[in-house]
Structure formats: structure tokens, C-alpha cells
Design a protein around this motif. Sequence first.
Motif, mmCIF file in Angstrom:
data_model
loop_
_atom_site.group_PDB
_atom_site.id
_atom_site.type_symbol
_atom_site.label_atom_id
_atom_site.label_comp_id
_atom_site.label_asym_id
_atom_site.label_seq_id
_atom_site.Cartn_x
_atom_site.Cartn_y
_atom_site.Cartn_z
ATOM 1 N N TRP A 54 0.896 -1.347 -0.057
ATOM 2 C CA TRP A 54 -0.251 0.140 0.039
ATOM 3 C C TRP A 54 0.152 0.946 -0.336
ATOM 4 O O TRP A 54 1.628 1.526 0.949
ATOM 5 C CB TRP A 54 -1.179 -0.065 0.775
ATOM 6 N N ASN A 55 0.550 2.261 -1.218
ATOM 7 C CA ASN A 55 1.549 3.031 -0.871
ATOM 8 C C ASN A 55 1.184 4.606 -0.533
ATOM 9 O O ASN A 55 1.081 6.185 -0.812
ATOM 10 C CB ASN A 55 1.835 3.613 -2.389
ATOM 11 N N GLY A 56 -0.724 4.849 -0.279
ATOM 12 C CA GLY A 56 -1.042 5.360 0.382
ATOM 13 C C GLY A 56 -2.461 5.956 -0.837
ATOM 14 O O GLY A 56 -3.057 6.447 -0.300
ATOM 15 N N ILE A 57 -2.043 5.139 -1.944
ATOM 16 C CA ILE A 57 -3.053 5.505 -2.728
ATOM 17 C C ILE A 57 -3.696 4.034 -3.110
ATOM 18 O O ILE A 57 -5.169 3.965 -3.242
ATOM 19 C CB ILE A 57 -2.703 6.391 -4.043
ATOM 20 N N THR A 58 -2.792 3.354 -3.588
ATOM 21 C CA THR A 58 -3.193 2.202 -4.203
ATOM 22 C C THR A 58 -2.243 1.618 -3.817
ATOM 23 O O THR A 58 -1.471 0.968 -3.192
ATOM 24 C CB THR A 58 -3.428 2.218 -5.386
ATOM 25 N N TYR A 59 -2.733 -0.265 -5.034
ATOM 26 C CA TYR A 59 -1.566 -1.132 -4.060
ATOM 27 C C TYR A 59 -0.622 -1.447 -5.189
ATOM 28 O O TYR A 59 -0.894 -1.106 -6.750
ATOM 29 C CB TYR A 59 -2.545 -2.736 -4.112
ATOM 30 N N SER A 60 0.651 -1.376 -5.017
ATOM 31 C CA SER A 60 1.956 -2.002 -5.944
ATOM 32 C C SER A 60 2.602 -3.612 -5.694
ATOM 33 O O SER A 60 2.210 -4.388 -4.286
ATOM 34 C CB SER A 60 3.561 -1.259 -5.948
ATOM 35 N N GLU A 61 1.911 -4.442 -6.725
ATOM 36 C CA GLU A 61 3.021 -5.573 -6.959
ATOM 37 C C GLU A 61 4.169 -5.807 -6.500
ATOM 38 O O GLU A 61 4.797 -5.254 -7.151
ATOM 39 C CB GLU A 61 2.360 -6.575 -8.048
ATOM 40 N N ASP A 62 4.647 -6.763 -5.778
ATOM 41 C CA ASP A 62 5.822 -7.284 -5.680
ATOM 42 C C ASP A 62 6.233 -8.766 -5.417
ATOM 43 O O ASP A 62 5.422 -9.438 -4.858
ATOM 44 C CB ASP A 62 6.468 -6.555 -4.581
ATOM 45 N N TYR A 63 6.975 -8.975 -6.621
ATOM 46 C CA TYR A 63 7.082 -11.075 -6.635
ATOM 47 C C TYR A 63 9.262 -10.915 -6.669
ATOM 48 O O TYR A 63 9.703 -10.534 -7.477
ATOM 49 C CB TYR A 63 6.976 -11.382 -7.921
ATOM 50 N N ALA A 64 9.024 -12.106 -5.890
ATOM 51 C CA ALA A 64 10.664 -12.889 -5.773
ATOM 52 C C ALA A 64 10.984 -13.205 -7.130
ATOM 53 O O ALA A 64 9.491 -13.894 -8.259
ATOM 54 C CB ALA A 64 10.688 -14.073 -5.041
ATOM 55 N N ASP A 65 11.853 -13.103 -8.136
ATOM 56 C CA ASP A 65 12.691 -13.192 -9.167
ATOM 57 C C ASP A 65 11.727 -14.987 -9.930
ATOM 58 O O ASP A 65 11.554 -15.395 -10.507
ATOM 59 C CB ASP A 65 13.478 -13.073 -9.207
#
Length: 125
Positions: A54-65
Amino acid sequence: QVQLVESGGGLVQAGGSLRLSCAASGRTSTYSYSMGWFRQALGKEREFVAALVWNGITYSEDYADSVKGRFTISRDNAKNTVYLQMNSLKPEDTAVYYCAADRRWPGRKPEHDYWGQGTQVTVSS
């Protein structure tokens, strides 16, 4: 306080799919919490898998390689639930999978405030 309960683990053959769920409960809404998944194989350290930050506005995805392109993380805020869709599973994906949540996402290190009890995923070759 936030309680996390994972489900959906099991035994699957290589190439198969599983969907893990993490249901959050507690006094506060988890809408603005970042949530993600870690895993720990036998004899190894807990490692990051995926997260919705959560960045305060929306969600960003993060994945392990190691899982990028095979796993997808999503959440349903109406149900306070986060999902991990795992496709093209490999034997090396075998581990206990843990859900984590934190107001301030500490990144890929397993230093989060809230953890579930874990669910076992076993991929046979």
C-alpha cells in the motif's frame, strides 16, 4: 491487532496449481495494510514470495524472481482476504507458506508485525 489465517495448501504434482488464501480479522480494517506471502522450506530461512504494498493511494505488486510469471497475488478488501495463485508449480516451491501484514511494509525481510500460522505446500516431481 490483526489475526491472519492461511488456507489452501496441499499436495500437488509438478506443473499443477494451487490457490492460497489469507483471511485477516481484528479490530481494525486491513485496507491500508500491506500484505504478502513468505515461504520457508525445511532447513532454510524464510524468504519473500509476493506482496501487495500500500502506497497511500493504491497497491503495487512485488514478486520474488523465482516466482515471477508463475504466481499472482491479489486481494479482496470486502472479504479482508489476500490470495496467492500459484501456477506451474515446481518441487522447489515446496515449503510452508506464511501470510504477513504490516502498516509500514518493511520490505522483503521477514520483519513484519503480523503473521499467520502457515500452510504446507508440497509439490511432487
